[in-house]
Motif scaffolding. Structure first.
Motif, PDB file in Angstrom:
ATOM      1  N   LYS A 174       6.809   6.782  -8.396  1.00  0.00           N
ATOM      2  CA  LYS A 174       8.100   7.482  -7.644  1.00  0.00           C
ATOM      3  C   LYS A 174       8.607   6.293  -6.874  1.00  0.00           C
ATOM      4  N   LYS A 175      10.131   6.264  -6.665  1.00  0.00           N
ATOM      5  CA  LYS A 175      10.817   5.481  -5.857  1.00  0.00           C
ATOM      6  C   LYS A 175      10.592   6.131  -4.470  1.00  0.00           C
ATOM      7  N   SER A 176      10.753   5.306  -3.501  1.00  0.00           N
ATOM      8  CA  SER A 176      10.791   5.794  -2.009  1.00  0.00           C
ATOM      9  C   SER A 176      11.501   4.662  -1.190  1.00  0.00           C
ATOM     10  N   ASN A 198       0.837  -1.448   0.013  1.00  0.00           N
ATOM     11  CA  ASN A 198      -0.076  -0.008  -0.043  1.00  0.00           C
ATOM     12  C   ASN A 198       1.026   1.252  -0.096  1.00  0.00           C
ATOM     13  N   GLN A 199       1.881   1.408   0.911  1.00  0.00           N
ATOM     14  CA  GLN A 199       2.801   2.536   0.898  1.00  0.00           C
ATOM     15  C   GLN A 199       3.497   2.636  -0.453  1.00  0.00           C
ATOM     16  N   LEU A 200       3.879   1.803  -1.312  1.00  0.00           N
ATOM     17  CA  LEU A 200       4.538   1.805  -2.500  1.00  0.00           C
ATOM     18  C   LEU A 200       3.404   2.201  -3.463  1.00  0.00           C
ATOM     19  N   TYR A 201       2.283   1.727  -3.433  1.00  0.00           N
ATOM     20  CA  TYR A 201       1.089   2.210  -4.306  1.00  0.00           C
ATOM     21  C   TYR A 201       0.802   3.350  -4.229  1.00  0.00           C
ATOM     22  N   GLN A 251      14.787   3.453  -2.473  1.00  0.00           N
ATOM     23  CA  GLN A 251      14.621   3.483  -3.931  1.00  0.00           C
ATOM     24  C   GLN A 251      13.809   2.359  -4.205  1.00  0.00           C
ATOM     25  N   ALA A 252      12.572   2.020  -3.629  1.00  0.00           N
ATOM     26  CA  ALA A 252      11.767   1.099  -3.721  1.00  0.00           C
ATOM     27  C   ALA A 252      10.687   1.497  -4.815  1.00  0.00           C
ATOM     28  N   VAL A 253      10.155   0.340  -5.656  1.00  0.00           N
ATOM     29  CA  VAL A 253       9.007   0.747  -6.402  1.00  0.00           C
ATOM     30  C   VAL A 253       8.584  -0.523  -6.579  1.00  0.00           C
ATOM     31  N   TYR A 263       7.314  -8.665  -6.405  1.00  0.00           N
ATOM     32  CA  TYR A 263       6.392  -7.675  -6.225  1.00  0.00           C
ATOM     33  C   TYR A 263       6.730  -6.361  -6.058  1.00  0.00           C
ATOM     34  N   LEU A 264       8.076  -6.178  -5.722  1.00  0.00           N
ATOM     35  CA  LEU A 264       8.751  -4.838  -5.816  1.00  0.00           C
ATOM     36  C   LEU A 264      10.230  -5.005  -5.961  1.00  0.00           C
ATOM     37  N   ARG A 265      10.767  -3.588  -6.310  1.00  0.00           N
ATOM     38  CA  ARG A 265      12.177  -3.700  -6.635  1.00  0.00           C
ATOM     39  C   ARG A 265      12.710  -2.759  -5.925  1.00  0.00           C
TER      40      ARG A 265
END
Length: 151
Positions: free
Chosen positions: A26-28, A18-21, A80-82, A66-68
């Motif tokens: 944007k990478k975070s 959810n946070q990444l969505y 720098q996750a997305v 599911y993420l990188r």
């Protein structure tokens, strides 16, 4: 579900995705303490098992596609996750699993009046996070991540 660590895993996975969505595309950075709560390392600098499990969830989500992310910040965060295309597509898709839809409804709600565009997987997971139990969230996340063939 009898295994609390598994319910915690699905709870963490829901929060991380959810946070990444919310930040997509944007990478975070995703900090473990933002997901699992405050942690006080012991006298040797080792994190509590709950903190380590949440960090492990982040790594597992990356390993399963599911993420990188570009790097870790010690065991405190991923940087720098997305979301990957796989998870963005999964989360933004209109839910087709009747069990997840059922889990997202409060027990006293007879007719779902949610607009069609809010019936996406991510919005239903958010509803369960706010109004459901940890067992309901775990079941919904299990069905979402592993398919509706899950029990």
């Amino acid at each position: 579900m009898a295994d609390l660590h598994i319910e915690d895993f699905f709870k963490d996975a829901a929060k991380i995705l959810n946070q990444l969505y919310l930040n997509f595309p944007k990478k975070s950075s995703v900090f473990v303490e933002d997901i699992s709560g405050a942690d006080a390392p012991d006298e040797y600098g080792l994190h509590a098992p709950r903190h380590q499990a949440c960090f492990g969830c982040m790594l597992w989500l990356e390993e399963e596609g599911y993420l990188r992310f570009e790097s870790t910040i010690r065991q405190d965060a991923i940087d720098q996750a997305v979301l990957t295309q796989k998870s963005f597509s999964l989360l933004s898709r209109v839910c087709s699993d009747p069990k997840i839809i059922e889990l997202s409804k409060p027990s006293d709600e007879l007719v779902d009046k949610t607009p069609f565009d809010l019936q996406t997987n991510i919005n239903l997971v958010r509803k369960i996070q706010h109004k459901g139990t940890s067992t309901q969230l775990a079941e919904a996340m299990q069905r979402l991540l592993f398919g509706s063939a899950a029990p």
